[in-house]
Each structure stands twice: as structure tokens, then as C-alpha cells.
Design a protein around this motif. Structure first.
Motif, PDB file in Angstrom:
ATOM      1  N   ALA A   1       0.422  -1.359   0.016  1.00  0.00           N
ATOM      2  CA  ALA A   1       0.145  -0.319   0.332  1.00  0.00           C
ATOM      3  C   ALA A   1       0.488   1.046   0.010  1.00  0.00           C
ATOM      4  O   ALA A   1       1.180   2.420  -0.627  1.00  0.00           O
ATOM      5  CB  ALA A   1      -0.919   0.324   1.473  1.00  0.00           C
TER       6      ALA A   1
ATOM      7  N   THR B   1       2.340   1.963  -3.179  1.00  0.00           N
ATOM      8  CA  THR B   1       0.997   2.508  -4.563  1.00  0.00           C
ATOM      9  C   THR B   1       0.844   3.810  -4.079  1.00  0.00           C
ATOM     10  O   THR B   1       0.472   4.629  -5.368  1.00  0.00           O
ATOM     11  CB  THR B   1       0.076   1.397  -4.044  1.00  0.00           C
ATOM     12  OG1 THR B   1       0.447  -0.047  -4.454  1.00  0.00           O
ATOM     13  CG2 THR B   1      -0.927   2.118  -4.775  1.00  0.00           C
ATOM     14  N   LEU B   2       1.102   4.294  -2.862  1.00  0.00           N
ATOM     15  CA  LEU B   2       0.145   5.610  -3.248  1.00  0.00           C
ATOM     16  C   LEU B   2       1.380   6.258  -2.617  1.00  0.00           C
ATOM     17  O   LEU B   2       1.352   6.970  -3.280  1.00  0.00           O
ATOM     18  CB  LEU B   2      -0.154   5.595  -1.096  1.00  0.00           C
ATOM     19  CG  LEU B   2      -1.296   4.393  -0.842  1.00  0.00           C
ATOM     20  CD1 LEU B   2      -1.539   4.838   0.440  1.00  0.00           C
ATOM     21  CD2 LEU B   2      -2.692   5.583  -1.893  1.00  0.00           C
TER      22      LEU B   2
ATOM     23  N   LEU C   1      -4.117  10.862  -4.410  1.00  0.00           N
ATOM     24  CA  LEU C   1      -3.993   9.051  -3.996  1.00  0.00           C
ATOM     25  C   LEU C   1      -4.777   8.477  -3.760  1.00  0.00           C
ATOM     26  O   LEU C   1      -4.789   6.772  -3.519  1.00  0.00           O
ATOM     27  CB  LEU C   1      -4.185   9.620  -2.198  1.00  0.00           C
ATOM     28  CG  LEU C   1      -2.940  10.343  -1.635  1.00  0.00           C
ATOM     29  CD1 LEU C   1      -2.732  10.808  -0.283  1.00  0.00           C
ATOM     30  CD2 LEU C   1      -1.061   9.509  -1.725  1.00  0.00           C
TER      31      LEU C   1
ATOM     32  N   ARG D   1      -4.333   6.583  -7.369  1.00  0.00           N
ATOM     33  CA  ARG D   1      -3.335   5.624  -7.000  1.00  0.00           C
ATOM     34  C   ARG D   1      -4.078   4.726  -6.096  1.00  0.00           C
ATOM     35  O   ARG D   1      -3.698   3.307  -6.431  1.00  0.00           O
ATOM     36  CB  ARG D   1      -2.100   5.999  -6.508  1.00  0.00           C
ATOM     37  CG  ARG D   1      -1.627   7.084  -7.270  1.00  0.00           C
ATOM     38  CD  ARG D   1      -0.182   7.526  -5.957  1.00  0.00           C
ATOM     39  NE  ARG D   1       0.809   8.657  -7.545  1.00  0.00           N
ATOM     40  CZ  ARG D   1       1.780   9.495  -6.542  1.00  0.00           C
ATOM     41  NH1 ARG D   1       1.334   9.199  -5.414  1.00  0.00           N
ATOM     42  NH2 ARG D   1       2.172  10.253  -7.760  1.00  0.00           N
ATOM     43  N   SER D   2      -5.163   4.640  -5.483  1.00  0.00           N
ATOM     44  CA  SER D   2      -5.158   3.633  -4.209  1.00  0.00           C
ATOM     45  C   SER D   2      -6.674   2.317  -5.601  1.00  0.00           C
ATOM     46  O   SER D   2      -6.354   1.601  -4.812  1.00  0.00           O
ATOM     47  CB  SER D   2      -6.453   4.146  -3.032  1.00  0.00           C
ATOM     48  OG  SER D   2      -7.383   4.669  -3.696  1.00  0.00           O
TER      49      SER D   2
END
Length: 197
Positions: free
Chosen positions: A9, A12-13, A135, A138-139
């Protein structure tokens, strides 16, 4: 303290995420834009004021209205992106405060009487919400490319002719073209930008 997000996570962020400089021709389900908003709306703003407004420019017809306002370097990638989001500010965001921030019954009147304070609050918090948009994208597996290279007055005239909303910045969303991904630029170190008192 809550547990930290796992490394996937965080990568990814933040750590592995890059600004998208171009996009592949991969469609994005239109329902994704609602899912994205349903995440970003939970990000905090002062007095829960939520002044950001979003126009998801996705169709070729809508993009043809936006492209003339873009700088030359931003035109092609915006056409190829699944969406270019106009992140705007609502100049009268405070009209929603009676329901969004009922803890202060006279908040609406205070901002209405102080246009400079309203403008400053709107810009600061709408910009913050634009960060939440990146964000959230991206999530959900999307890539994001925020941009400043455009003519605000042209965008506002075309998309917000009544003057209530004002464009702040743009964010291209979609699936990044890996061939256009640049090496990560360096970041300033903690000791260069921060202190703990």
C-alpha cells in the motif's frame, strides 16, 4: 496508534508512484469516477468546508473544449488520458457550512462577510482535496499526472461561465504509458525541510 499500512500500500500510494507523463489507450469504467470521489471525500478539510469541485473531462467532445486552454506539452497526453479532472474551487463553498459544519452556526455569515478569508480558505482546502484525489486514484489502480500548464481564464470561461467555480489545477488520470515514465527525481531529505521542536 493504528497499525501502519503494509509495504504494498505504501509503495502504491507513495514510494513507487510516479507522475504519469503519458497514457495508454485503456478504457476506465465510468463508475470508477464515483468510486474515486467516494474515497477522496473523506479526507479532512478545515471546518469540513469541502470547497473543491471536479469536472471529469472524458469524452472527445469535452476534451476538444479543454485542449485549446492547455499548454502545448499537455495537449496530447490529456487527449490520451482516460480523464482530465479540472479541480476547481467553489467561491461560495460556505453556503454548505450549515449542514457540513453545524457546530458553528454563524460560519456561513463569517465567510460571506470576509471575501479574502473565503478565497484563501477555498484555495487552500480545494488544493488539499486535489491531493486526496491523486491518492484515491492511485489506491484504485490508476495513474495520475497533475498539471499546471493551462490558461485558467479560458478553462473558467468554457466550463464555469457563471463565475462561481474557478479552476485550480488539472489532473490526468488513466493507465500510464511505461515508455513515458521518467526516472524518479530526488527528494529533499528530512533534515533539509523539517525540524522537530
Amino acid at each position: 496508534m493504528r497499525p501502519s499500512l503494509d509495504d504494498l500500500a505504501l509503495d502504491t500510494l507513495f514510494r513507487e508512484a510516479h507522475t504519469a507523463h503519458d497514457f495508454l489507450d485503456e478504457p476506465v469504467d465510468p463508475a470508477t469516477w464515483r468510486r474515486l470521489y467516494d474515497l477522496l471525500k473523506w479526507g479532512p478539510t478545515s471546518m469540513n468546508c469541502q470547497p473543491a469541485r471536479y469536472v471529469f473531462v472524458t469524452s472527445l467532445e469535452a476534451k476538444s473544449r479543454l485542449v485549446p486552454a492547455l499548454s502545448d506539452g499537455n495537449r496530447d497526453k490529456s487527449v490520451r488520458a482516460a480523464a482530465t479532472v479540472i479541480v476547481a474551487t467553489d467561491t461560495r463553498f460556505y453556503e454548505h457550512l450549515p449542514t457540513q459544519y453545524p457546530h458553528s452556526p454563524n460560519a456561513c455569515e463569517r465567510f460571506a462577510a470576509n471575501p479574502d478569508k473565503a478565497r484563501e480558505t477555498a484555495l487552500r482546502n480545494a488544493t488539499l482535496q486535489g491531493g486526496y484525489l491523486i491518492l484515491a486514484a492511485r489506491s484504485l489502480g490508476l495513474d495520475a499526472g497533475p498539471m499546471s500548464g493551462f490558461d485558467n481564464a479560458m478553462v473558467d470561461e468554457e466550463f464555469f461561465p457563471d463565475g462561481r467555480y474557478r479552476s485550480n489545477f488539472l489532473v490526468n488520470l488513466g493507465v500510464a504509458d511505461p515508455q513515458a515514465t521518467r526516472p524518479r527525481a530526488p527528494r529533499l531529505a528530512f533534515d533539509e525541510v523539517a525540524e522537530v521542536l
